[in-house]
Design a protein around this motif. Structure first.
Motif, PDB file in Angstrom:
ATOM      1  N   MET A 266       0.861  -1.173   0.000  1.00 54.08           N
ATOM      2  CA  MET A 266       0.000   0.000   0.000  1.00 54.08           C
ATOM      3  C   MET A 266       0.900   1.226   0.000  1.00 54.08           C
ATOM      4  O   MET A 266       1.739   1.397   0.893  1.00 54.08           O
ATOM      5  N   ALA A 267       0.743   2.094  -1.001  1.00 55.83           N
ATOM      6  CA  ALA A 267       1.621   3.248  -1.163  1.00 55.83           C
ATOM      7  C   ALA A 267       0.878   4.533  -0.840  1.00 55.83           C
ATOM      8  O   ALA A 267      -0.329   4.668  -1.078  1.00 55.83           O
ATOM      9  N   LEU A 268       1.609   5.511  -0.322  1.00 55.61           N
ATOM     10  CA  LEU A 268       1.045   6.804   0.055  1.00 55.61           C
ATOM     11  C   LEU A 268       0.371   7.500  -1.108  1.00 55.61           C
ATOM     12  O   LEU A 268      -0.648   8.180  -0.945  1.00 55.61           O
ATOM     13  N   ASP A 269       0.923   7.345  -2.316  1.00 53.94           N
ATOM     14  CA  ASP A 269       0.423   8.111  -3.469  1.00 53.94           C
ATOM     15  C   ASP A 269      -0.581   7.316  -4.312  1.00 53.94           C
ATOM     16  O   ASP A 269      -0.855   7.684  -5.447  1.00 53.94           O
ATOM     17  N   ASP A 270      -1.150   6.224  -3.741  1.00 58.39           N
ATOM     18  CA  ASP A 270      -2.073   5.391  -4.517  1.00 58.39           C
ATOM     19  C   ASP A 270      -3.340   5.113  -3.703  1.00 58.39           C
ATOM     20  O   ASP A 270      -3.530   4.011  -3.174  1.00 58.39           O
TER      21      ASP A 270
END
Length: 470
Positions: A266-270
Protein backbone atom coordinates in the motif's frame (compact mmCIF):
# COMPACT_ATOMS: atom_id res chain seq x y z
CA UNK A 1 11.97 22.36 2.36
CA UNK A 2 10.98 19.14 0.64
CA UNK A 3 11.15 16.03 2.80
CA UNK A 4 14.59 14.39 2.74
CA UNK A 5 14.57 10.58 2.57
CA UNK A 6 17.32 8.94 4.58
CA UNK A 7 19.37 6.30 2.76
CA UNK A 8 22.23 4.17 4.01
CA UNK A 9 25.73 4.04 2.50
CA UNK A 10 26.32 1.75 -0.47
CA UNK A 11 29.43 0.86 -2.46
CA UNK A 12 29.60 0.23 -6.19
CA UNK A 13 32.40 -2.26 -5.55
CA UNK A 14 29.84 -4.49 -3.81
CA UNK A 15 28.61 -5.42 -7.29
CA UNK A 16 31.91 -7.02 -8.35
CA UNK A 17 31.19 -10.57 -9.45
CA UNK A 18 27.48 -9.79 -9.85
CA UNK A 19 27.31 -7.18 -12.62
CA UNK A 20 29.77 -7.33 -15.56
CA UNK A 21 33.17 -5.85 -14.63
CA UNK A 22 33.34 -3.68 -17.75
CA UNK A 23 30.09 -2.03 -16.78
CA UNK A 24 31.51 -1.07 -13.40
CA UNK A 25 34.69 0.30 -14.98
CA UNK A 26 32.63 2.40 -17.40
CA UNK A 27 30.64 3.78 -14.48
CA UNK A 28 33.75 4.91 -12.63
CA UNK A 29 35.11 6.53 -15.80
CA UNK A 30 31.97 8.56 -16.51
CA UNK A 31 31.49 9.49 -12.85
CA UNK A 32 34.99 10.98 -12.76
CA UNK A 33 33.82 13.79 -15.05
CA UNK A 34 30.80 14.50 -12.81
CA UNK A 35 32.55 14.44 -9.44
CA UNK A 36 31.05 16.97 -7.04
CA UNK A 37 27.92 17.56 -9.14
CA UNK A 38 24.82 18.08 -7.00
CA UNK A 39 21.94 15.79 -7.98
CA UNK A 40 18.44 15.46 -6.57
CA UNK A 41 15.72 12.91 -7.30
CA UNK A 42 12.17 13.99 -6.39
CA UNK A 43 9.14 11.72 -6.30
CA UNK A 44 5.89 11.35 -4.36
CA UNK A 45 6.57 8.64 -1.79
CA UNK A 46 9.51 7.02 0.03
CA UNK A 47 7.95 3.53 -0.04
CA UNK A 48 5.45 1.29 -1.78
CA UNK A 49 6.40 1.34 -5.46
CA UNK A 50 9.11 0.65 -8.00
CA UNK A 51 10.34 4.26 -8.19
CA UNK A 52 11.07 4.43 -4.47
CA UNK A 53 12.78 1.03 -4.56
CA UNK A 54 15.12 2.14 -7.33
CA UNK A 55 15.90 5.50 -5.69
CA UNK A 56 16.77 3.88 -2.38
CA UNK A 57 19.61 2.08 -4.19
CA UNK A 58 20.72 4.61 -6.82
CA UNK A 59 21.08 7.68 -4.60
CA UNK A 60 23.67 6.22 -2.18
CA UNK A 61 25.70 4.78 -5.05
CA UNK A 62 25.76 8.19 -6.76
CA UNK A 63 27.32 9.50 -3.55
CA UNK A 64 29.83 6.64 -3.55
CA UNK A 65 30.79 7.63 -7.11
CA UNK A 66 31.70 11.14 -5.95
CA UNK A 67 28.52 13.04 -6.77
CA UNK A 68 26.46 14.79 -4.07
CA UNK A 69 23.02 13.22 -4.32
CA UNK A 70 19.78 13.65 -2.38
CA UNK A 71 16.36 12.02 -2.56
CA UNK A 72 13.38 14.10 -1.49
CA UNK A 73 9.62 13.70 -1.66
CA UNK A 74 6.89 16.22 -2.27
CA UNK A 75 3.98 16.66 0.14
CA UNK A 76 0.28 16.49 -0.64
CA UNK A 77 -3.08 15.77 0.92
CA UNK A 78 -5.53 13.00 0.05
CA UNK A 79 -7.20 15.19 -2.55
CA UNK A 80 -3.90 15.76 -4.37
CA UNK A 81 -3.04 12.06 -4.49
CA UNK A 82 -6.52 11.15 -5.71
CA UNK A 83 -5.97 13.62 -8.56
CA UNK A 84 -2.47 12.36 -9.41
CA UNK A 85 -3.75 8.76 -9.41
CA UNK A 86 -6.46 9.93 -11.81
CA UNK A 87 -3.72 11.56 -13.93
CA UNK A 88 -1.67 8.35 -13.83
CA UNK A 89 -4.69 6.37 -15.06
CA UNK A 90 -5.42 8.97 -17.73
CA UNK A 91 -1.85 8.90 -18.99
CA UNK A 92 -2.26 5.12 -19.37
CA UNK A 93 -5.41 5.67 -21.42
CA UNK A 94 -8.29 5.72 -18.90
CA UNK A 95 -11.32 7.63 -20.19
CA UNK A 96 -12.15 9.74 -17.13
CA UNK A 97 -11.14 13.40 -17.57
CA UNK A 98 -9.81 15.78 -14.94
CA UNK A 99 -12.36 18.23 -13.59
CA UNK A 100 -11.63 21.90 -13.01
CA UNK A 101 -11.49 21.16 -9.27
CA UNK A 102 -8.95 18.36 -9.98
CA UNK A 103 -6.72 20.76 -11.89
CA UNK A 104 -6.91 23.39 -9.16
CA UNK A 105 -6.00 20.81 -6.51
CA UNK A 106 -2.99 19.64 -8.54
CA UNK A 107 -1.74 23.15 -9.26
CA UNK A 108 -2.29 24.42 -5.71
CA UNK A 109 -0.22 21.60 -4.23
CA UNK A 110 2.40 22.02 -6.96
CA UNK A 111 2.80 25.69 -6.03
CA UNK A 112 3.33 24.79 -2.38
CA UNK A 113 5.94 22.19 -3.30
CA UNK A 114 7.66 24.67 -5.61
CA UNK A 115 7.97 27.05 -2.67
CA UNK A 116 9.41 24.24 -0.52
CA UNK A 117 12.04 23.42 -3.16
CA UNK A 118 14.67 25.90 -1.96
CA UNK A 119 18.06 24.30 -2.59
CA UNK A 120 20.21 24.61 -5.71
CA UNK A 121 21.33 21.57 -7.68
CA UNK A 122 23.15 20.87 -10.93
CA UNK A 123 20.74 18.10 -12.00
CA UNK A 124 17.12 17.65 -10.96
CA UNK A 125 15.21 14.45 -11.75
CA UNK A 126 11.44 14.71 -11.25
CA UNK A 127 9.62 11.37 -11.39
CA UNK A 128 6.19 10.98 -13.00
CA UNK A 129 3.33 13.52 -12.99
CA UNK A 130 3.18 14.30 -9.27
CA UNK A 131 6.07 16.85 -9.17
CA UNK A 132 6.11 17.70 -12.90
CA UNK A 133 4.74 21.26 -12.60
CA UNK A 134 7.38 22.42 -10.10
CA UNK A 135 9.94 23.98 -12.52
CA UNK A 136 7.28 26.08 -14.26
CA UNK A 137 6.35 27.57 -10.87
CA UNK A 138 9.75 27.72 -9.17
CA UNK A 139 12.04 28.58 -12.05
CA UNK A 140 14.93 26.43 -13.25
CA UNK A 141 17.90 28.43 -12.06
CA UNK A 142 21.17 26.98 -13.36
CA UNK A 143 20.12 23.35 -12.99
CA UNK A 144 19.45 20.84 -15.75
CA UNK A 145 15.91 19.49 -15.22
CA UNK A 146 14.99 15.96 -16.32
CA UNK A 147 11.45 14.54 -16.29
CA UNK A 148 11.55 10.79 -15.70
CA UNK A 149 8.30 9.14 -16.83
CA UNK A 150 7.82 5.54 -15.65
CA UNK A 151 4.32 5.19 -17.13
CA UNK A 152 3.18 3.68 -20.41
CA UNK A 153 2.03 6.95 -22.01
CA UNK A 154 1.86 5.60 -25.55
CA UNK A 155 -1.89 6.23 -25.86
CA UNK A 156 -2.86 8.75 -23.18
CA UNK A 157 -6.24 10.31 -22.54
CA UNK A 158 -6.02 13.39 -24.77
CA UNK A 159 -7.40 15.80 -22.15
CA UNK A 160 -5.16 14.55 -19.35
CA UNK A 161 -2.11 14.69 -21.58
CA UNK A 162 -2.97 18.20 -22.84
CA UNK A 163 -3.13 19.42 -19.24
CA UNK A 164 0.20 17.88 -18.19
CA UNK A 165 1.97 18.68 -21.45
CA UNK A 166 1.96 22.43 -20.82
CA UNK A 167 4.17 21.88 -17.73
CA UNK A 168 6.71 19.67 -19.51
CA UNK A 169 8.00 22.38 -21.86
CA UNK A 170 10.63 23.76 -19.48
CA UNK A 171 12.55 20.53 -18.93
CA UNK A 172 15.98 20.10 -20.49
CA UNK A 173 15.44 16.40 -21.13
CA UNK A 174 12.94 13.61 -20.59
CA UNK A 175 13.49 9.91 -19.96
CA UNK A 176 11.11 7.09 -20.89
CA UNK A 177 11.35 3.35 -20.42
CA UNK A 178 10.69 2.63 -24.11
CA UNK A 179 10.58 4.73 -27.25
CA UNK A 180 6.98 3.63 -27.85
CA UNK A 181 5.95 5.30 -24.58
CA UNK A 182 6.77 8.83 -25.80
CA UNK A 183 3.36 10.57 -26.15
CA UNK A 184 2.23 12.25 -29.36
CA UNK A 185 3.39 15.87 -29.80
CA UNK A 186 5.92 15.55 -27.01
CA UNK A 187 7.28 19.08 -26.41
CA UNK A 188 10.93 18.17 -25.66
CA UNK A 189 13.37 17.12 -28.36
CA UNK A 190 16.00 15.73 -25.96
CA UNK A 191 14.45 12.36 -25.13
CA UNK A 192 16.45 9.47 -23.70
CA UNK A 193 15.33 5.86 -23.45
CA UNK A 194 16.45 4.21 -20.20
CA UNK A 195 14.76 1.04 -18.91
CA UNK A 196 14.65 0.59 -15.12
CA UNK A 197 16.67 -2.06 -13.31
CA UNK A 198 16.69 -4.03 -10.07
CA UNK A 199 19.21 -3.93 -7.26
CA UNK A 200 20.51 -7.49 -6.71
CA UNK A 201 21.78 -6.51 -3.24
CA UNK A 202 18.57 -4.99 -1.87
CA UNK A 203 16.64 -6.96 0.79
CA UNK A 204 14.11 -7.92 -1.88
CA UNK A 205 16.76 -9.45 -4.17
CA UNK A 206 19.73 -10.38 -1.97
CA UNK A 207 20.64 -14.07 -1.73
CA UNK A 208 18.47 -16.11 0.64
CA UNK A 209 19.22 -19.70 1.52
CA UNK A 210 16.45 -22.16 0.75
CA UNK A 211 16.11 -22.89 4.45
CA UNK A 212 15.66 -19.20 5.32
CA UNK A 213 13.16 -18.62 2.52
CA UNK A 214 11.15 -21.65 3.62
CA UNK A 215 11.15 -20.52 7.22
CA UNK A 216 9.92 -17.04 6.21
CA UNK A 217 6.96 -18.37 4.21
CA UNK A 218 6.02 -21.07 6.70
CA UNK A 219 5.98 -18.39 9.41
CA UNK A 220 3.19 -16.54 7.58
CA UNK A 221 1.14 -19.65 6.77
CA UNK A 222 2.26 -20.95 3.36
CA UNK A 223 2.37 -24.75 3.05
CA UNK A 224 5.45 -25.51 0.99
CA UNK A 225 4.60 -29.14 0.30
CA UNK A 226 1.85 -27.83 -2.00
CA UNK A 227 2.16 -25.97 -5.33
CA UNK A 228 2.24 -22.17 -5.03
CA UNK A 229 1.63 -19.47 -7.63
CA UNK A 230 2.10 -15.80 -6.74
CA UNK A 231 1.50 -12.32 -8.07
CA UNK A 232 3.58 -9.54 -6.48
CA UNK A 233 2.35 -6.06 -7.36
CA UNK A 234 0.60 -2.95 -6.19
CA UNK A 235 -3.11 -3.47 -5.73
CA UNK A 236 -4.00 -1.76 -8.96
CA UNK A 237 -6.66 -2.52 -11.57
CA UNK A 238 -4.01 -2.30 -14.33
CA UNK A 239 -2.32 -5.36 -12.76
CA UNK A 240 -5.60 -7.29 -13.19
CA UNK A 241 -5.61 -8.99 -9.77
CA UNK A 242 -9.15 -10.30 -10.23
CA UNK A 243 -7.99 -11.83 -13.52
CA UNK A 244 -5.23 -13.62 -11.60
CA UNK A 245 -7.82 -15.05 -9.23
CA UNK A 246 -9.85 -16.20 -12.26
CA UNK A 247 -6.74 -17.96 -13.61
CA UNK A 248 -6.21 -19.69 -10.26
CA UNK A 249 -9.81 -20.93 -10.31
CA UNK A 250 -9.36 -22.34 -13.82
CA UNK A 251 -6.46 -24.41 -12.47
CA UNK A 252 -7.93 -25.62 -9.19
CA UNK A 253 -9.81 -28.60 -10.67
CA UNK A 254 -6.61 -30.08 -12.10
CA UNK A 255 -4.44 -28.93 -9.18
CA UNK A 256 -6.72 -29.20 -6.12
CA UNK A 257 -3.85 -28.47 -3.69
CA UNK A 258 -2.84 -25.27 -5.49
CA UNK A 259 -2.29 -22.11 -3.41
CA UNK A 260 -2.44 -18.53 -4.70
CA UNK A 261 -0.58 -15.69 -2.95
CA UNK A 262 -1.49 -12.08 -3.79
CA UNK A 263 1.34 -9.98 -2.35
CA UNK A 264 1.07 -6.22 -2.55
CA UNK A 265 2.12 -2.97 -0.95
CA UNK A 266 0.00 0.00 0.00
CA UNK A 267 1.62 3.25 -1.16
CA UNK A 268 1.05 6.80 0.06
CA UNK A 269 0.42 8.11 -3.47
CA UNK A 270 -2.07 5.39 -4.52
CA UNK A 271 -5.43 5.92 -2.78
CA UNK A 272 -7.17 3.49 -5.15
CA UNK A 273 -5.13 0.65 -3.66
CA UNK A 274 -7.56 0.16 -0.76
CA UNK A 275 -10.50 -0.23 -3.12
CA UNK A 276 -8.71 -2.95 -5.09
CA UNK A 277 -7.50 -4.56 -1.86
CA UNK A 278 -11.08 -4.83 -0.59
CA UNK A 279 -12.18 -6.43 -3.87
CA UNK A 280 -9.40 -9.00 -3.59
CA UNK A 281 -10.24 -9.70 0.06
CA UNK A 282 -13.87 -10.32 -0.86
CA UNK A 283 -12.71 -13.08 -3.21
CA UNK A 284 -10.19 -14.43 -0.70
CA UNK A 285 -12.78 -14.77 2.06
CA UNK A 286 -14.63 -17.26 -0.15
CA UNK A 287 -11.54 -19.45 -0.71
CA UNK A 288 -9.08 -20.36 2.05
CA UNK A 289 -6.35 -21.13 -0.52
CA UNK A 290 -6.17 -17.50 -1.70
CA UNK A 291 -3.69 -15.74 0.59
CA UNK A 292 -3.46 -11.93 0.62
CA UNK A 293 -0.40 -10.24 2.13
CA UNK A 294 0.55 -6.56 2.41
CA UNK A 295 3.18 -4.37 4.01
CA UNK A 296 0.45 -3.21 6.42
CA UNK A 297 0.60 -6.60 8.18
CA UNK A 298 4.38 -6.77 8.10
CA UNK A 299 4.98 -8.61 4.83
CA UNK A 300 7.82 -6.68 3.23
CA UNK A 301 10.89 -7.07 1.08
CA UNK A 302 12.32 -10.25 2.63
CA UNK A 303 8.97 -12.02 2.41
CA UNK A 304 8.60 -10.95 -1.24
CA UNK A 305 12.11 -12.29 -1.85
CA UNK A 306 11.06 -15.65 -0.41
CA UNK A 307 7.82 -15.76 -2.43
CA UNK A 308 9.71 -15.07 -5.65
CA UNK A 309 12.20 -17.84 -4.88
CA UNK A 310 9.85 -20.60 -3.75
CA UNK A 311 6.77 -20.13 -5.94
CA UNK A 312 6.49 -22.62 -8.77
CA UNK A 313 5.34 -19.78 -11.05
CA UNK A 314 5.23 -16.00 -10.68
CA UNK A 315 2.31 -14.32 -12.48
CA UNK A 316 2.25 -10.70 -13.59
CA UNK A 317 -0.99 -10.42 -15.50
CA UNK A 318 -0.75 -6.70 -16.28
CA UNK A 319 -3.07 -5.04 -18.76
CA UNK A 320 -0.90 -1.90 -18.99
CA UNK A 321 2.57 -1.74 -17.51
CA UNK A 322 5.39 0.79 -17.50
CA UNK A 323 8.04 -1.83 -16.85
CA UNK A 324 7.18 -4.19 -13.99
CA UNK A 325 10.32 -4.61 -11.88
CA UNK A 326 8.84 -7.78 -10.40
CA UNK A 327 9.49 -9.54 -13.72
CA UNK A 328 13.24 -9.02 -13.50
CA UNK A 329 13.15 -9.75 -9.76
CA UNK A 330 11.61 -13.18 -10.34
CA UNK A 331 13.86 -13.96 -13.31
CA UNK A 332 16.91 -12.99 -11.25
CA UNK A 333 15.86 -15.63 -8.71
CA UNK A 334 15.50 -18.26 -11.49
CA UNK A 335 11.74 -18.52 -11.10
CA UNK A 336 9.62 -18.84 -14.27
CA UNK A 337 7.16 -16.03 -15.04
CA UNK A 338 3.84 -15.93 -16.86
CA UNK A 339 3.08 -12.31 -17.73
CA UNK A 340 0.80 -10.10 -19.76
CA UNK A 341 2.17 -8.85 -23.06
CA UNK A 342 2.09 -5.23 -21.89
CA UNK A 343 4.45 -2.25 -21.84
CA UNK A 344 8.00 -3.05 -20.74
CA UNK A 345 7.31 -6.69 -19.88
CA UNK A 346 8.15 -8.10 -23.36
CA UNK A 347 11.42 -6.14 -23.26
CA UNK A 348 12.46 -8.09 -20.17
CA UNK A 349 11.24 -11.45 -21.51
CA UNK A 350 12.39 -10.92 -25.11
CA UNK A 351 13.01 -13.96 -27.29
CA UNK A 352 11.21 -16.33 -24.94
CA UNK A 353 13.54 -16.05 -21.95
CA UNK A 354 12.29 -16.18 -18.40
CA UNK A 355 8.81 -17.53 -19.05
CA UNK A 356 5.71 -17.07 -21.21
CA UNK A 357 3.89 -13.95 -22.46
CA UNK A 358 0.10 -14.15 -22.62
CA UNK A 359 -2.84 -12.08 -23.86
CA UNK A 360 -5.85 -13.49 -22.00
CA UNK A 361 -6.84 -15.30 -18.77
CA UNK A 362 -7.21 -18.54 -20.73
CA UNK A 363 -3.70 -18.24 -22.18
CA UNK A 364 -2.38 -17.40 -18.73
CA UNK A 365 -4.00 -20.48 -17.18
CA UNK A 366 -2.69 -22.69 -19.99
CA UNK A 367 0.87 -21.37 -19.60
CA UNK A 368 0.85 -21.81 -15.81
CA UNK A 369 -0.53 -25.32 -16.24
CA UNK A 370 2.25 -26.26 -18.68
CA UNK A 371 4.96 -24.98 -16.32
CA UNK A 372 3.47 -26.82 -13.34
CA UNK A 373 3.40 -30.07 -15.33
CA UNK A 374 6.92 -29.69 -16.80
CA UNK A 375 9.28 -28.39 -14.09
CA UNK A 376 12.36 -29.16 -16.20
CA UNK A 377 11.16 -26.82 -18.96
CA UNK A 378 10.21 -24.24 -16.33
CA UNK A 379 13.74 -24.48 -14.89
CA UNK A 380 15.35 -23.93 -18.31
CA UNK A 381 13.18 -20.88 -19.01
CA UNK A 382 13.97 -19.44 -15.60
CA UNK A 383 17.73 -19.85 -15.97
CA UNK A 384 17.71 -18.09 -19.35
CA UNK A 385 15.82 -15.24 -17.69
CA UNK A 386 18.43 -14.84 -14.96
CA UNK A 387 21.19 -14.50 -17.55
CA UNK A 388 19.30 -11.74 -19.40
CA UNK A 389 18.73 -9.82 -16.17
CA UNK A 390 22.42 -10.06 -15.29
CA UNK A 391 23.45 -8.40 -18.52
CA UNK A 392 20.61 -5.91 -19.00
CA UNK A 393 18.53 -5.18 -15.90
CA UNK A 394 20.84 -4.76 -12.94
CA UNK A 395 21.30 -1.42 -11.21
CA UNK A 396 24.80 -0.49 -12.52
CA UNK A 397 23.48 -0.42 -16.10
CA UNK A 398 20.74 2.02 -15.11
CA UNK A 399 23.26 4.23 -13.32
CA UNK A 400 25.56 4.28 -16.34
CA UNK A 401 22.68 5.37 -18.60
CA UNK A 402 21.74 8.19 -16.21
CA UNK A 403 25.32 9.38 -15.69
CA UNK A 404 25.87 9.54 -19.43
CA UNK A 405 22.72 11.61 -19.76
CA UNK A 406 23.95 14.02 -17.09
CA UNK A 407 27.34 14.27 -18.79
CA UNK A 408 25.65 14.95 -22.11
CA UNK A 409 23.52 17.71 -20.62
CA UNK A 410 26.48 19.31 -18.87
CA UNK A 411 28.55 19.36 -22.07
CA UNK A 412 25.78 20.54 -24.37
CA UNK A 413 23.49 18.09 -26.13
CA UNK A 414 24.22 18.95 -29.73
CA UNK A 415 27.87 17.98 -29.61
CA UNK A 416 27.46 14.65 -27.91
CA UNK A 417 24.32 12.87 -29.09
CA UNK A 418 25.83 11.38 -32.23
CA UNK A 419 28.82 10.16 -30.26
CA UNK A 420 26.57 8.54 -27.67
CA UNK A 421 24.52 6.72 -30.27
CA UNK A 422 27.70 5.40 -31.87
CA UNK A 423 28.46 3.77 -28.52
CA UNK A 424 27.08 0.33 -27.83
CA UNK A 425 23.43 1.12 -27.09
CA UNK A 426 20.30 -0.51 -28.42
CA UNK A 427 18.42 2.23 -30.35
CA UNK A 428 15.06 0.69 -29.37
CA UNK A 429 15.40 0.18 -25.61
CA UNK A 430 18.55 2.21 -24.84
CA UNK A 431 20.36 -0.58 -23.02
CA UNK A 432 24.14 -0.83 -22.88
CA UNK A 433 25.44 -3.69 -25.02
CA UNK A 434 28.61 -5.59 -25.74
CA UNK A 435 30.16 -5.94 -29.18
CA UNK A 436 28.88 -9.49 -29.71
CA UNK A 437 25.18 -8.62 -29.67
CA UNK A 438 22.83 -8.88 -32.67
CA UNK A 439 23.41 -6.30 -35.38
CA UNK A 440 21.66 -4.67 -38.33
CA UNK A 441 23.00 -2.27 -40.94
CA UNK A 442 21.12 0.75 -42.24
CA UNK A 443 22.60 3.40 -44.56
CA UNK A 444 26.17 2.17 -43.91
CA UNK A 445 25.72 2.39 -40.12
CA UNK A 446 25.74 -0.66 -37.86
CA UNK A 447 23.35 -0.86 -34.92
CA UNK A 448 23.40 -3.40 -32.10
CA UNK A 449 20.42 -4.90 -30.30
CA UNK A 450 19.73 -6.71 -27.05
CA UNK A 451 17.29 -9.15 -28.64
CA UNK A 452 15.59 -10.22 -31.84
CA UNK A 453 12.53 -8.36 -30.55
CA UNK A 454 14.37 -5.02 -30.69
CA UNK A 455 16.19 -5.86 -33.92
CA UNK A 456 12.95 -6.72 -35.74
CA UNK A 457 11.26 -3.58 -34.44
CA UNK A 458 14.15 -1.48 -35.74
CA UNK A 459 14.06 -3.11 -39.18
CA UNK A 460 10.36 -2.28 -39.54
CA UNK A 461 10.94 1.47 -39.06
CA UNK A 462 14.69 2.28 -39.01
CA UNK A 463 14.22 5.99 -39.76
CA UNK A 464 12.13 6.42 -36.63
CA UNK A 465 14.73 5.03 -34.29
CA UNK A 466 17.76 6.62 -35.90
CA UNK A 467 16.09 9.97 -35.26
CA UNK A 468 15.28 9.25 -31.59
CA UNK A 469 17.84 11.69 -30.21
CA UNK A 470 18.07 14.29 -32.95
Amino acid sequence: MLQLVDVGPRSLESYRGIAPDQLLEDLWAVAKDLKGARVIHVNATPYGGGVSEVLRSTVPILNDLGLVADWKTISGDDRFFHVTKKMHNGLQGAAEDLTEADREAYLGTSRRNAQLFQEDYDFVFLHDPQPAAIPSMRGKGNARWIWRCHIDTSAPNAHTWAFLRQYIYGFDSAVFTMRDFVPPDFPITAVDIIPPAIDPLSPKNMPLTDATARQVLQWIGIELDRPLITQVSRFDAWKDPLGVIAVYRMLREEFPRLQLAMVGSMALDDPEGWKIYNEIMKEARADSEIHVFTNIIGVGNVEVNAFQRLSQVIIQKSIREGFGLVISEAMWKSTPVVAGRAGGIPLQMADGVGGVLVDSPEECASAVRALLLDPDHAHDLANSGRERVQHQFLLPRLLLNELRLMKELSEGAEGTREELWKSLRDPICGMMLSADHRTATWETRTFRFCSELCRNQFLREPERYVEVRK
